[in-house]
Structure formats: structure tokens, C-alpha cells
Enzyme design. Structure first.
Site, PDB file in Angstrom:
ATOM      1  N   GLU A 124       0.986  -1.037  -0.121  1.00 44.65           N
ATOM      2  CA  GLU A 124      -0.121   0.039  -0.049  1.00 44.65           C
ATOM      3  C   GLU A 124       0.819   1.229   0.053  1.00 44.65           C
ATOM      4  O   GLU A 124       0.919   2.225   0.894  1.00 44.65           O
ATOM      5  CB  GLU A 124      -0.841   0.058   1.336  1.00 44.65           C
ATOM      6  CG  GLU A 124      -2.171  -1.009   1.185  1.00 44.65           C
ATOM      7  CD  GLU A 124      -3.002  -0.966   2.292  1.00 44.65           C
ATOM      8  OE1 GLU A 124      -4.165  -1.540   2.132  1.00 44.65           O
ATOM      9  OE2 GLU A 124      -2.637  -0.581   3.099  1.00 44.65           O
ATOM     10  N   GLU A 167      -5.607  -8.068  -0.825  1.00 46.71           N
ATOM     11  CA  GLU A 167      -6.177  -8.010   0.479  1.00 46.71           C
ATOM     12  C   GLU A 167      -7.808  -7.921   0.162  1.00 46.71           C
ATOM     13  O   GLU A 167      -8.136  -6.785  -0.925  1.00 46.71           O
ATOM     14  CB  GLU A 167      -5.802  -6.819   0.924  1.00 46.71           C
ATOM     15  CG  GLU A 167      -4.375  -6.994   2.001  1.00 46.71           C
ATOM     16  CD  GLU A 167      -3.663  -5.927   2.773  1.00 46.71           C
ATOM     17  OE1 GLU A 167      -4.783  -5.217   3.397  1.00 46.71           O
ATOM     18  OE2 GLU A 167      -2.598  -5.693   2.729  1.00 46.71           O
TER      19      GLU A 167
END
Length: 475
Positions: free
Chosen positions: A180, A373
């Protein structure tokens, strides 16, 4: 053809700092996440606004023991094998391999630990999918060079990458450079080890650090392809399209700006250059990114092979400052969408948003996508055997898998795999809690760190096993 492709990579995802524990065992050094406490000080520390360079006795640090995967990985991977995982996403703790980050030679005990994990995975036919750094910087580098503020970090990261690519070149094929990467803008200390002093130009520091990470990612991609041309290197984005609050053009424009803020990183990693909108934004903010000779060529020549991302929910924004003021204090500012239900932590549940996000990203990059995810954080109430009837989790995942299949089969999006977040219960990154659970496997531990750490299968365990067995046909 309404099926997912043959060889689709089903699995689950974790991060070292949220499950390993053993935070100073085996020669490991202190990491940024090890000094992020649970409780009211968590956000100030994660934001880089409150300095915490050491652990103290007044706070509880969830990463120190986490779920003790360090001593239980064989049992845990056996359970993943039983579910039929084709891949297991995990991250390396940088300070387990280079305890201080600037060490000349790596810590053999750390290297061997990950080698043993990969061997254990391969024993069950599970491909490791390795995140090189997942919210993880050796604390020594924060203290000595200011973490990713400094260009020196690129060299330290390069050394880490060369070491692991050489060591694991025959055991790991899939790599992600930074988890991320866009979180650097939202949680600067957690995302990149950044701490701010009075009078700092915070935006300039963040974007300079971003440049260093983008250069490091390109170098990693270059080194990887030189060491093993079969390596597949991906970038990783916290994704989720931003909707406009109304059809007012101002709202639509605002939503586009919000999406660009996150796409900026992937635009560079996937297309190989700073997009014009980013150059203009930096100009307006009076930010002059310091670059070295060869930086632009390096970015251009070493783009990623695939785009991986997390997706939990969509977002909603308005151009009206009064309406938008409602969203302050969230990691990702979002208005409440009246058309969506929300989780117990207020995350809005939007399966169609996953299809929308996948299409937006595939249209933009035309590279294979990988959902690394996705999941529902919820309070689970186990019976005396640790069994949880988690139908709410099954429903969440089922609807998202349907949307994912629609993107592939109806829209032609190229997708490599799907690894739901926290396949085994672990410490929540955002809140530091254990009670915010995502897993198919229940771990007996509470928010205060009490519990036996016993593992037990939830209802979703056998459900997901059938999903994998049928390649997503039985939901």
C-alpha cells in the site's frame, strides 16, 4: 467461459508485523511497527505527529507477540495447506534480515527463518507471494537518516532486495515491492517511518520520500529481473474508487482528484513516468522533487509486471467543504454512502465497488491485476471449542468473489489471484486490536494480549476450502 482461469492463485494474506511476534528474537532489530502502541496514542504515532522511538512501560505494543507465527508457522501453514491454498502472501521483516538496516552483512538466522517458511509452503504446493516491506522500517534508519526522507534509504533497500532475491531465487516467484505504497500520504510513520518536526513542510517531505520509494521499487524490479528473469514483480495499492456525492460536476471533479492522489504512485510504477497532473500538483504546492541523474530513465525502463491491490470498500467525496468536514479523522476520508451497509468499524461494504475498481485499474494500466487483500473485520464470538459461526464473513467474501468473477468473465479483466486479508486472525494494522478479526482460523487472544494462542477453524474455513477446490464455482 464463466470460469476463472486454470492456475488461478487462491490463498490468503498476512504481514510480518501483524502475526510473527518474537520481535527481538533470532537477531531481529527494532522496527517502526514495534514502537506503535495500541490505544489512544496509536494514531498520533502512526501519523508521525508523536515521537516514539523506543518502547516504554506505559503502553502495550501488539506486534511484540502478535499471534506468535514465529514459533507456530508449521501448524499454521499446514492449516493453509488443508484449505488448499495455491499461494500465501506474507511479508519479510526488514529488521529480521538487516537488524539495523545499514548492516554490511545480513542476519543468517533471519534469512534461514524465511527459507524454512518458504520450504514449508512449497511442501504443500503453496507459492509464496512475498511483500518486501509491509509498513516496516528498521528503527535505526529512522533515528540515523530520517527513514525515507533520505536518499540513502534507496541503497539500504537495494541491499535488502539483492540479498533476498539471490537467497530465494529458486523458492519465490512473486514479489511486491511496497505494501500500500500510497499509505505514505495518509499514515506517514506507519507507511514510511516519517516523523515530523515543528516547521517541517510536511507535503514536500512526503512527496520526496515517495520519490525515494518509487526509485527503490524500480531498482528492485531491475535487480529482480537480472537475477531471475522468471520473477514477477508487482506494486501494491490501497484501492477503492471514490464516488461523487452528487452528479454536480464539482463533486465529480473532486472524486477524480481523490482517485488520482492514490493512482499517482501506480502511474509511476506501471507507466514509468510522473503523470502531468502530478507535475502540476507539485508545482502548485511549490514542491521541487530532488532527483538524481538517471532517475527518470530508471523509472521508465523498470516498470512492474503486475498490479496488486487491497480492496475493502469504496469511498465517497463532496466538493462542499462543509459536507466533507464530516470525514475528518479517517485514514481515508469518506462520507457515509446511504446505499451501502457498513461493518462494525464503519467500513462500507460495496462488492460492486470491487468490480468498478478492477475495471478502472485494468482500463488504466492494461496489466494483470492481483487482489492481495479483501475481507471483513468483525467481532467473532467463539463457542467453548473456539468454533465461530461466521456467516457474515462468508457472505461478505461470497459477494466480493462474485463481483471479481464478473470483472473477469463479463468485462475481460485479467486477474492472477485472490488472497483475502488476515486468513488467520492477527493484529489489526489500523487499530492494533485483536477483536477486529478477519481470519478463517480463530486465534485465542484478546486486545490486552491475554489468551492461549490456540488455533481453531471457523465455519468460513471449510467454506473457503470448497471455493478453492471448485475454482470459485461453489460459493
Amino acid at each position: 467461459m464463466s470460469r476463472l482461469p486454470e492456475g488461478f492463485l487462491w490463498g490468503g494474506a498476512t504481514a510480518a508485523n501483524q502475526l510473527e511476534g518474537a520481535y527481538l528474537e533470532g537477531g531481529k532489530g527494532l522496527s517502526t511497527v514495534d514502537v506503535v502502541p495500541a490505544g489512544k496514542d496509536r494514531f498520533p504515532v502512526a501519523l508521525g505527529k508523536m515521537k516514539m522511538f523506543e518502547c516504554d512501560e506505559n503502553h502495550y505494543y501488539p506486534s511484540h507477540e502478535a499471534i506468535d507465527f514465529y514459533h507456530n508457522y508449521k501448524e499454521d501453514i499446514a492449516l493453509f495447506g488443508e484449505m488448499g491454498f495455491k499461494t500465501f502472501r506474507l511479508s519479510l521483516a526488514w529488521s529480521r534480515i538487516f537488524p539495523n538496516g545499514d548492516d554490511e552483512t545480513p542476519n543468517e538466522e533471519g534469512l534461514k527463518f524465511y527459507e524454512d517458511i518458504f520450504d514449508e509452503c512449497l511442501k504443500y504446493g503453496i507459492e509464496p507471494l512475498v511483500t518486501i516491506t509491509h509498513f516496516d522500517v528498521p528503527m535505526n534508519l529512522v533515528k540515523t537518516v530520517g527513514s525515507w526522507r533520505s536518499r540513502k534509504m534507496v541503497g539500504y533497500y537495494e541491499r535488502l532486495c539483492t540479498t533476498i532475491f539471490m537467497r530465494y531465487k529458486d523458492k519465490v516467484k512473486y514479489w511486491l515491492t511496497f505494501n500500500e505504497i500510497n499509505m505514505l500520504l495518509h499514515l506517514p510513520f506507519m507507511g514510511a517511518g516519517l516523523v515530523f518536526e515543528e516547521g517541517d513542510d510536511v507535503e514536500a517531505i512526503k512527496y520526496q520520500a515517495a520519490h525515494h520509494q518509487l526509485i527503490a521499487s524500480a531498482k528492485a524490479t531491475k535487480i529482480a529481473h537480472e537475477i531471475n528473469p522468471n520473477f514477477k514483480i508487482g506494486c501494491m495499492l490501497a484501492a477503492g474508487n471514490t464516488y461523487a456525492n452528487t452528479c454536480a460536476p464539482e463533486d465529480v471533479w473532486k472524486s477524480m482528484e481523490k482517485d488520482r492522489e492514490n493512482y499517482f504512485f501506480i502511474d509511476v510504477q506501471s507507466r514509468g513516468e510522473y503523470p502531468n497532473y502530478a507535475k502540476k500538483m507539485l508545482e502548485k504546492l511549490n514542491i521541487n522533487i530532488k532527483m538524481e541523474n538517471g532517475d527518470l530513465e530508471l523509472l521508465k525502463e523498470n516498470t512492474v509486471d503486475f498490479i496488486s491491490f487491497s480492496y475493502y470498500s469504496s469511498r465517497l467525496t463532496s466538493a462542499d467543504p462543509e459536507i466533507n468536514a464530516q470525514t475528518e479523522g479517517n485514514v481515508f476520508a469518506t462520507l457515509k454512502n446511504p446505499h451501502l451497509k457498513a461493518s462494525e468499524w464503519g467500513w462500507q461494504i460495496d462488492p460492486l465497488g470491487l468490480r468498478i475498481t478492477m475495471n478502472a485499474m485494468y482500463d488504466r494500466y492494461q496489466k494483470p491485476l492481483f487482489i492481495v487483500e479483501n475481507g471483513l473485520g468483525a467481532v467473532d464470538n467463539p463457542d467453548e471449542n473456539g468454533y465461530v459461526e461466521d456467516d457474515y464473513r462468508i457472505e461478505y467474501l461470497r459477494e466480493h468473489i462474485k463481483a471479481m468473477k464478473d470483472a473477469v468473465n463479463e468485462d475481460g479483466v485479467e486477474l492472477m489471484g485472490y488472497t483475502p486479508w488476515g486468513c488467520i486472525d492477527l493484529v489489526s494494522a489500523s487499530t492494533g486490536e485483536m477483536k477486529k478479526r478477519y481470519g478463517f482460523i480463530y486465534v485465542d487472544k484478546d486486545n490486552e494480549g491475554k489468551g492461549t494462542l490456540k488455533r481453531s477453524k471457523k465455519k468460513s474455513f471449510n467454506w473457503y476450502k470448497k471455493v478453492i477446490e471448485s475454482n470459485g464455482e461453489i460459493l
